[in-house]
Design a protein around this motif. Structure first.
Motif, PDB file in Angstrom:
ATOM      1  N   GLU A 144      32.308 -21.102   6.121  1.00 45.06           N
ATOM      2  CA  GLU A 144      31.745 -20.298   7.161  1.00 45.06           C
ATOM      3  C   GLU A 144      31.095 -21.167   7.969  1.00 45.06           C
ATOM      4  OE1 GLU A 144      30.269 -16.884   5.353  1.00 45.06           O
ATOM      5  OE2 GLU A 144      31.952 -15.842   5.632  1.00 45.06           O
ATOM      6  N   ALA A 145      30.558 -22.485   7.623  1.00 44.62           N
ATOM      7  CA  ALA A 145      29.649 -23.325   8.512  1.00 44.62           C
ATOM      8  C   ALA A 145      30.641 -23.733   9.691  1.00 44.62           C
ATOM      9  CB  ALA A 145      29.484 -24.210   7.551  1.00 44.62           C
ATOM     10  N   HIS A 146      32.015 -23.676   9.973  1.00 44.12           N
ATOM     11  CA  HIS A 146      32.553 -23.941  10.924  1.00 44.12           C
ATOM     12  C   HIS A 146      34.033 -23.550  10.765  1.00 44.12           C
ATOM     13  CE1 HIS A 146      34.422 -27.294   8.953  1.00 44.12           C
ATOM     14  NE2 HIS A 146      33.330 -27.563   8.350  1.00 44.12           N
ATOM     15  N   LEU A 147      34.752 -23.143  11.710  1.00 44.44           N
ATOM     16  CA  LEU A 147      36.094 -22.648  11.786  1.00 44.44           C
ATOM     17  C   LEU A 147      37.356 -23.573  11.254  1.00 44.44           C
ATOM     18  CD1 LEU A 147      37.320 -20.105  12.433  1.00 44.44           C
ATOM     19  CD2 LEU A 147      37.855 -20.809  14.635  1.00 44.44           C
ATOM     20  N   HIS A 148      37.176 -24.812  11.487  1.00 40.16           N
ATOM     21  CA  HIS A 148      38.482 -25.590  11.152  1.00 40.16           C
ATOM     22  C   HIS A 148      38.355 -26.258   9.936  1.00 40.16           C
ATOM     23  CE1 HIS A 148      40.182 -24.539  15.064  1.00 40.16           C
ATOM     24  NE2 HIS A 148      38.854 -24.655  15.355  1.00 40.16           N
ATOM     25  N   HIS A 149      39.337 -26.373   9.029  1.00 43.70           N
ATOM     26  CA  HIS A 149      39.397 -26.840   8.001  1.00 43.70           C
ATOM     27  C   HIS A 149      40.804 -27.659   7.649  1.00 43.70           C
ATOM     28  CE1 HIS A 149      35.909 -24.418   7.085  1.00 43.70           C
ATOM     29  NE2 HIS A 149      36.666 -23.532   7.688  1.00 43.70           N
ATOM     30  N   ILE A 150      40.683 -28.295   6.389  1.00 45.50           N
ATOM     31  CA  ILE A 150      42.048 -29.033   6.417  1.00 45.50           C
ATOM     32  C   ILE A 150      42.816 -28.231   5.156  1.00 45.50           C
ATOM     33  CG2 ILE A 150      42.941 -31.199   5.420  1.00 45.50           C
ATOM     34  CD1 ILE A 150      41.285 -31.337   8.030  1.00 45.50           C
ATOM     35  N   LEU A 151      44.077 -27.868   5.359  1.00 41.50           N
ATOM     36  CA  LEU A 151      45.100 -27.305   4.354  1.00 41.50           C
ATOM     37  C   LEU A 151      45.936 -28.400   3.829  1.00 41.50           C
ATOM     38  CD1 LEU A 151      46.317 -24.690   3.141  1.00 41.50           C
ATOM     39  CD2 LEU A 151      47.788 -24.354   5.228  1.00 41.50           C
ATOM     40  N   GLY A 152      46.240 -28.328   2.721  1.00 40.56           N
ATOM     41  CA  GLY A 152      47.317 -29.015   1.907  1.00 40.56           C
ATOM     42  C   GLY A 152      48.201 -28.445   1.307  1.00 40.56           C
ATOM     43  N   THR A 153      49.460 -28.759   1.907  1.00 36.72           N
ATOM     44  CA  THR A 153      50.766 -28.072   1.237  1.00 36.72           C
ATOM     45  C   THR A 153      51.638 -28.845   0.899  1.00 36.72           C
ATOM     46  OG1 THR A 153      51.588 -27.985   3.702  1.00 36.72           O
ATOM     47  CG2 THR A 153      50.370 -26.072   2.970  1.00 36.72           C
ATOM     48  N   LEU A 154      52.904 -28.405   0.348  1.00 34.21           N
ATOM     49  CA  LEU A 154      53.952 -29.683  -0.250  1.00 34.21           C
ATOM     50  C   LEU A 154      55.240 -29.502   0.797  1.00 34.21           C
ATOM     51  CD1 LEU A 154      53.591 -28.531  -3.802  1.00 34.21           C
ATOM     52  CD2 LEU A 154      52.906 -31.001  -2.706  1.00 34.21           C
ATOM     53  N   ILE A 206      42.651 -26.107   0.082  1.00 34.78           N
ATOM     54  CA  ILE A 206      41.968 -26.226   1.106  1.00 34.78           C
ATOM     55  C   ILE A 206      40.670 -26.990   1.205  1.00 34.78           C
ATOM     56  CG2 ILE A 206      41.185 -24.510   3.074  1.00 34.78           C
ATOM     57  CD1 ILE A 206      42.862 -22.333   1.669  1.00 34.78           C
ATOM     58  N   HIS A 207      40.117 -27.660   2.158  1.00 36.14           N
ATOM     59  CA  HIS A 207      39.001 -28.570   2.204  1.00 36.14           C
ATOM     60  C   HIS A 207      38.156 -28.139   3.262  1.00 36.14           C
ATOM     61  CE1 HIS A 207      36.967 -32.613   2.603  1.00 36.14           C
ATOM     62  NE2 HIS A 207      36.435 -32.122   1.750  1.00 36.14           N
ATOM     63  N   SER A 208      37.082 -27.778   2.806  1.00 34.44           N
ATOM     64  CA  SER A 208      36.010 -27.316   4.134  1.00 34.44           C
ATOM     65  C   SER A 208      35.783 -28.499   5.013  1.00 34.44           C
ATOM     66  CB  SER A 208      34.792 -26.811   3.365  1.00 34.44           C
ATOM     67  OG  SER A 208      34.144 -28.162   2.971  1.00 34.44           O
ATOM     68  N   ALA A 209      36.225 -29.689   4.850  1.00 35.37           N
ATOM     69  CA  ALA A 209      35.985 -30.690   5.635  1.00 35.37           C
ATOM     70  C   ALA A 209      34.722 -30.832   6.486  1.00 35.37           C
ATOM     71  CB  ALA A 209      37.028 -30.561   6.880  1.00 35.37           C
ATOM     72  N   PRO A 210      33.401 -30.977   5.684  1.00 37.43           N
ATOM     73  CA  PRO A 210      32.237 -30.909   6.294  1.00 37.43           C
ATOM     74  C   PRO A 210      31.929 -31.871   7.552  1.00 37.43           C
ATOM     75  CG  PRO A 210      32.189 -32.208   4.352  1.00 37.43           C
ATOM     76  CD  PRO A 210      33.582 -31.808   4.569  1.00 37.43           C
TER      77      PRO A 210
END
Length: 162
Positions: A23-33, A75-79
């Protein structure tokens, strides 16, 4: 698999710390296959609503196609804080497509898109919730890292890494 609500009920302090990183920011990194099994990283918005972690996608996006074909995700919060003083969170689990238009409208309203009196047009909207397998929070603590991990069926543990 565990819903976010159950994870938070069973691990309230840890879940709150992990959620705060997302919740610290909106955009994150999603890993899929990809279809060939290789990883794909995509930007994503992750939102908490009604006891669930939600991911929204543009219709036709490759990440949506990936999750429909193989629901395993990370999913990575990507600080944004390079010193990571508040930590860095990662989740793994499975994406579950939400096919109930009323749930999608409630989610959209819940995160600020429209109101009950003026609901958003959810036709074509694509949303997934996440069933969790694991959660990790890494925090810089002085001269070492504290890595706390929760895994379904194993609970939470913390190790210090120098």
């Amino acid at each position: 698999m565990t819903s976010w609500a159950r994870f938070a009920d069973d691990n309230p302090t840890f879940a709150a710390r992990v959620q705060s990183r997302f919740e610290a920011h909106l955009h994150h990194i999603l890993g899929t296959l990809r279809t060939d099994g290789s990883p794909r990283l995509s930007g994503t918005e992750a939102r908490f609503f009604d006891g669930e972690l939600w991911l929204g996608c543009m219709p036709g996006s490759v990440k949506a196609k990936d999750m429909r074909r193989d629901p395993r995700i990370a999913i990575h919060s990507a600080p944004l804080d390079v010193e990571m003083k508040d930590g860095d969170a990662k989740l793994s689990g499975q994406a579950v497509e939400v096919d109930d238009p009323d749930r999608i409208v409630a989610f959209l309203i819940g995160v600020g898109h429209g109101t009950a009196d003026d609901p958003p047009d959810a036709s074509g909207a694509l949303a997934f919730t996440v069933d969790l397998l694991s959660a990790t929070l890494t925090v810089v603590a002085g001269d070492h890292l504290e890595v706390s991990t929760w895994a379904e069926g194993r609970g939470t543990s913390t190790v210090e890494v120098s």
